[in-house]
Design a protein around this motif. Structure first.
Motif, PDB file in Angstrom:
ATOM      1  N   GLY A  68       0.859  -1.122  -0.147  1.00 31.30           N
ATOM      2  CA  GLY A  68       0.048  -0.052   0.085  1.00 31.30           C
ATOM      3  C   GLY A  68       1.025   1.423   0.092  1.00 31.30           C
ATOM      4  O   GLY A  68       1.920   1.130  -0.585  1.00 31.30           O
ATOM      5  N   VAL A  69       0.093   2.164   0.710  1.00 32.37           N
ATOM      6  CA  VAL A  69       0.692   3.548   0.577  1.00 32.37           C
ATOM      7  C   VAL A  69       0.940   4.175   1.848  1.00 32.37           C
ATOM      8  O   VAL A  69      -0.417   4.001   2.606  1.00 32.37           O
ATOM      9  CB  VAL A  69       0.736   4.416  -0.496  1.00 32.37           C
ATOM     10  CG1 VAL A  69      -1.032   4.784  -0.631  1.00 32.37           C
ATOM     11  CG2 VAL A  69       1.434   5.621  -0.633  1.00 32.37           C
ATOM     12  N   LEU A  70       1.665   5.027   2.536  1.00 35.97           N
ATOM     13  CA  LEU A  70       1.306   5.750   3.783  1.00 35.97           C
ATOM     14  C   LEU A  70       0.252   6.714   3.609  1.00 35.97           C
ATOM     15  O   LEU A  70      -0.636   6.688   4.808  1.00 35.97           O
ATOM     16  CB  LEU A  70       2.736   6.204   4.410  1.00 35.97           C
ATOM     17  CG  LEU A  70       3.743   5.061   4.812  1.00 35.97           C
ATOM     18  CD1 LEU A  70       5.217   5.720   5.028  1.00 35.97           C
ATOM     19  CD2 LEU A  70       3.165   4.555   6.104  1.00 35.97           C
ATOM     20  N   ARG A 100       0.988  11.689  -0.121  1.00 35.54           N
ATOM     21  CA  ARG A 100       2.017  12.139  -0.834  1.00 35.54           C
ATOM     22  C   ARG A 100       3.371  11.155  -0.827  1.00 35.54           C
ATOM     23  O   ARG A 100       4.374  11.735  -0.989  1.00 35.54           O
ATOM     24  CB  ARG A 100       2.535  13.547  -0.090  1.00 35.54           C
ATOM     25  CG  ARG A 100       1.170  14.596  -0.203  1.00 35.54           C
ATOM     26  CD  ARG A 100       1.391  15.694   0.567  1.00 35.54           C
ATOM     27  NE  ARG A 100       1.863  15.437   1.898  1.00 35.54           N
ATOM     28  CZ  ARG A 100       2.813  16.340   2.728  1.00 35.54           C
ATOM     29  NH1 ARG A 100       3.751  17.197   1.871  1.00 35.54           N
ATOM     30  NH2 ARG A 100       3.163  16.028   3.974  1.00 35.54           N
ATOM     31  N   CYS A 101       3.147   9.952  -0.342  1.00 34.96           N
ATOM     32  CA  CYS A 101       4.044   9.194  -0.091  1.00 34.96           C
ATOM     33  C   CYS A 101       4.425   8.091  -1.486  1.00 34.96           C
ATOM     34  O   CYS A 101       4.535   6.950  -1.486  1.00 34.96           O
ATOM     35  CB  CYS A 101       4.158   8.266   0.827  1.00 34.96           C
ATOM     36  SG  CYS A 101       4.364   9.089   2.481  1.00 34.96           S
ATOM     37  N   TRP A 102       4.253   8.947  -2.679  1.00 38.86           N
ATOM     38  CA  TRP A 102       4.508   8.080  -3.915  1.00 38.86           C
ATOM     39  C   TRP A 102       5.049   9.349  -4.958  1.00 38.86           C
ATOM     40  O   TRP A 102       4.919  10.439  -4.652  1.00 38.86           O
ATOM     41  CB  TRP A 102       3.477   7.461  -4.389  1.00 38.86           C
ATOM     42  CG  TRP A 102       2.376   8.271  -4.790  1.00 38.86           C
ATOM     43  CD1 TRP A 102       1.234   8.823  -4.069  1.00 38.86           C
ATOM     44  CD2 TRP A 102       2.032   9.017  -5.788  1.00 38.86           C
ATOM     45  NE1 TRP A 102       0.360   9.754  -4.593  1.00 38.86           N
ATOM     46  CE2 TRP A 102       1.025   9.875  -5.679  1.00 38.86           C
ATOM     47  CE3 TRP A 102       2.694   9.101  -7.211  1.00 38.86           C
ATOM     48  CZ2 TRP A 102       0.607  10.712  -7.013  1.00 38.86           C
ATOM     49  CZ3 TRP A 102       2.280   9.836  -8.346  1.00 38.86           C
ATOM     50  CH2 TRP A 102       1.164  10.522  -8.282  1.00 38.86           C
ATOM     51  N   ASP A 103       5.709   8.855  -5.830  1.00 38.90           N
ATOM     52  CA  ASP A 103       6.164   9.477  -6.944  1.00 38.90           C
ATOM     53  C   ASP A 103       6.439   8.826  -8.189  1.00 38.90           C
ATOM     54  O   ASP A 103       6.712   7.449  -8.139  1.00 38.90           O
ATOM     55  CB  ASP A 103       7.313  10.480  -6.498  1.00 38.90           C
ATOM     56  CG  ASP A 103       7.455  11.704  -7.609  1.00 38.90           C
ATOM     57  OD1 ASP A 103       6.543  11.687  -8.472  1.00 38.90           O
ATOM     58  OD2 ASP A 103       8.375  12.625  -7.363  1.00 38.90           O
ATOM     59  N   ILE A 132       7.277   4.015  -4.158  1.00 36.38           N
ATOM     60  CA  ILE A 132       6.102   4.117  -3.265  1.00 36.38           C
ATOM     61  C   ILE A 132       6.684   3.686  -1.812  1.00 36.38           C
ATOM     62  O   ILE A 132       7.341   2.637  -1.589  1.00 36.38           O
ATOM     63  CB  ILE A 132       4.856   3.146  -3.575  1.00 36.38           C
ATOM     64  CG1 ILE A 132       4.416   3.548  -5.006  1.00 36.38           C
ATOM     65  CG2 ILE A 132       3.610   3.326  -2.518  1.00 36.38           C
ATOM     66  CD1 ILE A 132       3.326   2.592  -5.302  1.00 36.38           C
ATOM     67  N   ALA A 133       6.227   4.470  -0.855  1.00 35.49           N
ATOM     68  CA  ALA A 133       6.563   3.995   0.906  1.00 35.49           C
ATOM     69  C   ALA A 133       5.452   3.536   1.293  1.00 35.49           C
ATOM     70  O   ALA A 133       4.292   4.432   1.401  1.00 35.49           O
ATOM     71  CB  ALA A 133       7.293   5.366   1.254  1.00 35.49           C
ATOM     72  N   ASP A 134       5.417   2.757   2.282  1.00 36.30           N
ATOM     73  CA  ASP A 134       4.340   2.114   3.014  1.00 36.30           C
ATOM     74  C   ASP A 134       4.867   1.643   4.351  1.00 36.30           C
ATOM     75  O   ASP A 134       6.196   1.854   4.748  1.00 36.30           O
ATOM     76  CB  ASP A 134       3.736   0.759   2.357  1.00 36.30           C
ATOM     77  CG  ASP A 134       4.371  -0.462   2.315  1.00 36.30           C
ATOM     78  OD1 ASP A 134       5.456  -0.503   2.461  1.00 36.30           O
ATOM     79  OD2 ASP A 134       3.850  -1.258   1.697  1.00 36.30           O
ATOM     80  N   PHE A 187       6.474  12.409   3.194  1.00 34.74           N
ATOM     81  CA  PHE A 187       6.223  12.457   1.671  1.00 34.74           C
ATOM     82  C   PHE A 187       7.604  12.084   1.015  1.00 34.74           C
ATOM     83  O   PHE A 187       8.592  11.875   1.429  1.00 34.74           O
ATOM     84  CB  PHE A 187       6.010  14.021   1.426  1.00 34.74           C
ATOM     85  CG  PHE A 187       6.919  15.107   1.544  1.00 34.74           C
ATOM     86  CD1 PHE A 187       7.693  15.279   0.596  1.00 34.74           C
ATOM     87  CD2 PHE A 187       7.333  15.586   2.807  1.00 34.74           C
ATOM     88  CE1 PHE A 187       8.891  16.443   0.664  1.00 34.74           C
ATOM     89  CE2 PHE A 187       8.407  16.509   3.040  1.00 34.74           C
ATOM     90  CZ  PHE A 187       9.177  16.841   1.924  1.00 34.74           C
ATOM     91  N   VAL A 188       7.320  11.822  -0.101  1.00 31.29           N
ATOM     92  CA  VAL A 188       8.187  11.237  -1.373  1.00 31.29           C
ATOM     93  C   VAL A 188       8.400  12.053  -2.228  1.00 31.29           C
ATOM     94  O   VAL A 188       7.323  12.994  -2.837  1.00 31.29           O
ATOM     95  CB  VAL A 188       7.828   9.897  -1.497  1.00 31.29           C
ATOM     96  CG1 VAL A 188       8.406   9.297  -3.078  1.00 31.29           C
ATOM     97  CG2 VAL A 188       7.939   8.706  -0.530  1.00 31.29           C
TER      98      VAL A 188
END
Length: 863
Positions: free
Chosen positions: A598-600, A603-606, A614-616, A653-654
């Protein structure tokens, strides 16, 4: 900007109807009570005698819980309030350069790229339909057609058309269309009004006149009748026909009665060649006093033009007029030829049959026509209004609201006009004009624009008189014409598709020319996606909804939208779903589970080079639309061991830096109130490091300047910053690096660290520390020494220092190679032997003169 700075928590963000009530004749008053706040207001929107919805006109301030919605009468509704922290805004740009802002804390915002302020997104539809009344039910028609009865001849210019009679309140006007000197049609330029009967139509005279003809005939004797039988006839006399008119070969016999008179004449041969009337006389038979009448049958043999006349632009039609006493004729036919405006010749094409020679007439010198009238309005009509702004057409404007409720007007007895009465409540500031729309009679599928009334006009609030007939209303050439289907053939919304985007969805993006919304801040629709009409980001009706149907056996909610190539990724906290469609999401959208990651937050994707970073809560991974792959294994301890404080995840955020090919994940530890550090990943060499910043960074966005792309970072209390240059506004930037633990091997003292670097122009100190056996404390140098290898151990310090300056020694310039020795005993029989070593570099940079550039590091005596 105005409105953008007013984003806040504690507002009423949505109102849902519980029951619409009944029996309303006017929109009821709406008020709010409780909830701990003030200032909320709303307007009831009607559908017939029920309340269709309540539109928020002011979200108010300071609400800590949902207030009670009070609607006069028997309708009920429930409010939702967002009371959490301020949500980072989601910015969306259309291809017409408008900027839209969504945050789930109330109605979104729009900026057209040039104004000094922002505006609330979309246009709320009128709170109720127009009041439309029949102005007059008496027959008061208009001229709906003029039919040409005779086209005339010789019109070098269009004739003037005059209407007379019919008692109109407004006279009709029309213009003739002339082709080849003839009137071929009449166009009504003004249908007039108030006609109680059809007017007469007069066309001005043509220019053709003066033509004259003689008719040449040839005939035979048709019959001979006895006018006077005479007396004393003892035998049948002979009959003699005159031949002065050219008759030849006529022959007949006479019969007498027993009393000696002429009883009858029988034609044996009618003869030929007679050019005029013929007489008959009797000879012999012994009697006297008898007389005969000769009946002739002529055909037209020729027409001679004695005067060609003037003004004939095309050949006129030729007509033959029988003698008034000729009651049993059949018409001859002929055609005319024209030369130089005159009739030059007439050719007989059919001789006809006449008892006496006919004359030639030209029957269409002057054109004639007749008019018909119709009621202006007759039947059942549906009426509605909508608002528009002043967005130019080149930017796909104007932006419009949905139509109001449809108001039905029954004009069964006919009417000359309708009166529209307009009133407005809860009007958006950006409304530029109101449009009036009406169907033609007895249909409810197509609306036509009646008029547009500017907000500055006196009758914007007031009355408007509608005198358009069905033909005029649906005339595409009419000034102000507009066509608006209520629904499309597929059944999709059309006239009501311009719904204002709901204010309780916090995340937005553009995907395939549509704006998409997700993340319901009320929590009522955690997996709903809403989408706009094509190229209309402000048109998001509530009917445009798709729901992510979970099939992972896990209750999850959408927290982000990620456009990725031909897919839109609906990212939940623990799952990714891929959405795709061809043309109409409501008809052909497909949503499928794509990954168990998933994603946090939103804004935690680019996305870089077609791949999503992606950051989860488990780490950082890449997703290419088909599969996911973890890239954060080297820094897994940050996620696993509690270094990252996930209670502050809403601030994480990423951002991917395309120019540097570096991915950064900005996060907080337990001691951070906002992100002041980032885990950084080099896409080129797949290496990780950590960066620390002098000020908290809260967001980042790309920019373009001087033809180059870059990233700007928002810093708490410090405006915007760029990751460029060699210092933080003049303050030196520290840097450091520490390797992992390496096993020491006994190679006869060949233990050391060699560095290949680029010599600097200024003093640049690079310190080298050594950590043995997993210790967090570097080992101290026993004595200070300088072996001439570049690194100088300092005592009693713990580091060896290299001055990377090119001219640090008077003996010559630095070579860019330096070596430092370290000694660690690894005697297996010794309990105190060194087993592992890690090295660390540190230094600062403040300008290009002391910026380090390390190319290769070699550690000897380890494996």
């Amino acid at each position: 900007m105005t409105y953008l700075s007013q984003r806040r928590s504690g507002q009423v963000i949505s109102i849902s109807m519980t029951t619409g009530g009944s029996g309303y004749t006017a929109p009821p008053a709406v008020s709010f009570s409780g909830g701990g706040g003030t200032g909320a207001s709303g307007v009831a929107h009607m559908a017939g005698t029920q309340v269709e919805s309540v539109v928020i006109t002011n979200g108010g301030t300071g609400y800590t819980s949902a207030p009670t919605v009070i609607i006069a009468g028997n309708a009920t509704a429930a409010a939702s309030v967002y009371v959490g922290p301020v949500i980072p805004a989601s910015f969306v740009r259309s291809r017409f350069n408008d900027l839209y802002v969504f945050d789930g804390m109330g109605r979104g915002l729009r900026w057209d790229g040039s104004a000094s302020t922002m505006q609330p997104i979309g246009l709320q539809k009128p709170y109720k339909g127009p009041a439309v009344t029949i102005a007059s039910s008496a027959m008061a028609g208009y001229v709906d057609a003029v039919n040409v009865a005779r086209p005339g001849n010789g019109y070098s210019v269009a004739p003037i058309i005059t209407f007379s009679g019919g008692s109109p309140t407004k006279a009709a006007a029309a213009r003739a269309e002339v082709v080849g000197g003839r009137v071929v049609g009449v166009t009504i330029s003004e249908p007039g009004a108030g006609y109680t009967s059809a007017p007469s139509v007069t066309l001005s005279a043509s220019n053709a006149n003066g033509a004259a003809f003689t008719v040449g005939v040839l005939g035979s004797v048709q019959a001979v009748t006895v006018a006077n039988g005479g007396t004393g006839y003892t035998s049948a006399p002979s009959i003699i026909f005159s031949n002065a008119q050219g008759l030849t070969n006529a022959n007949a016999v006479v019969s007498i009665s027993s009393s000696g008179d002429i009883s009858s004449v029988s034609i044996l041969s009618g003869g030929t060649g007679a050019t005029g009337a013929v007489t008959a006389t009797l000879s012999g038979g012994g009697g006297t006093g008898a007389s005969l009448l000769v009946g002739m049958q002529f055909r037209v043999a020729a027409v001679t033009v004695t005067n060609g006349g003037t003004g004939f632009l095309t050949p006129p039609s030729i007509a033959f007029q029988p003698n008034s006493s000729d009651t049993n004729s059949s018409a001859a036919a002929a055609t005319a030829a024209v030369s130089g405006g005159s009739i030059s010749k007439v050719t007989v094409t059919g001789g006809g049959s006449y008892a006496l020679a006919p004359t030639v007439t030209l029957g269409d010198y002057d054109a004639t026509a007749s008019a018909t009238i119709s009621n202006v309005m007759l039947g059942t009509y549906k009426c509605a209004i909508r608002y528009i702004d002043d967005t130019p057409e080149k930017f796909r404007g104007p932006v419009s609201s949905s139509i109001s409720e449809l108001v039905e007007v029954d004009v069964q007895a006919g009417a000359s006009s309708l009166t529209w009465t307009l009133a407005h409540t809860g009007l958006d500031s950006r409304v530029h004009a109101v449009e009036l729309w009406r169907t033609t009679s007895d249909q409810s599928v197509l609306l036509f624009r009646v008029a547009k009334i500017l907000r500055s006009a006196a009758n914007f609030t007031g009355t408007y008189t509608d005198t358009l007939s069905d033909e005029q209303l649906s005339d595409a050439e009419r000034e102000g014409y507009g066509l608006l289907p209520v629904t499309l053939p597929s059944g999709q919304l059309n006239a009501r598709r311009f719904g204002v985007p709901p204010g309780n969805f916090a995340v937005a993006c553009m995907f395939q020319d549509r704006c998409w919304l997700a993340v319901d801040t009320t929590g009522e629709k955690p997996n709903s996606l809403y989408y706009s009409e094509v190229d209309e980001p402000e048109s998001i009706p509530l009917e445009n909804e798709l729901v992510v149907q979970e099939n992972a056996g896990d209750s999850d909610a959408v927290v982000a939208l990620i456009p990725l190539g031909s897919f839109l990724i609906a990212a939940q906290s623990r799952h990714l779903y891929k959405l795709s469609y061809v043309a109409q999401p409501v008809l052909d959208a497909s949503i499928m589970l794509a990954a168990y990651r998933g994603v946090l937050n939103s804004r935690c994707w680019d996305v870089m080079a077609g791949v999503a970073f992606i950051a989860d809560s488990y780490g950082i991974y890449v997703f290419d639309g088909m599969k996911d792959q973890s890239i954060s294994d080297p820094v897994d301890n940050y996620f696993r061991d509690g270094i990252i404080d996930f209670t502050k995840a809403s601030q994480f955020f990423v951002r991917a830096d395309l120019s540097a090919k570096v991915f950064r994940f900005f996060y907080c530890t337990a001691t951070d109130s906002a992100p002041v550090r980032a885990l950084c990943y080099s896409i080129t060499n797949k290496a990780w490091w950590e960066e620390h910043y002098a000020v908290p960074l809260t967001a980042a966005a790309p920019y373009a300047a001087n033809g180059q792309q870059g990233l700007a970072y928002a810093a708490t209390g410090s405006g915007f910053v760029r990751m460029a240059g060699y210092s933080d506004n003049g303050t030196a930037i520290p840097y450091s690096f520490r390797s992992g633990n390496m096993e020491i091997v006994n190679e006869d003292g060949k233990q050391g660290v060699s560095v290949l670097y680029t010599p600097t122009t200024g003093d640049a100190s690079l310190s080298l520390s050594r950590y043995f056996n997993g210790s967090d404390t570097p080992r101290q140098n026993a004595v200070a020494s300088d072996r001439g290898d570049g690194f100088v151990p300092a005592a009693p310090g713990s580091a060896s220092v290299l001055n990377m300056k090119r001219t640090r020694s008077a003996l010559g310039e630095a070579s860019g190679v330096a070596r430092a020795m370290f000694y660690g005993g690894n005697e297996e029989r010794s309990a105190g032997a060194d087993r592992h070593v890690a090295i660390a570099f540190a230094g600062t940079q403040s300008s290009s003169a002391n910026a380090p550039a390390l190319h290769t590091v070699i550690v000897e005596g380890v494996k």
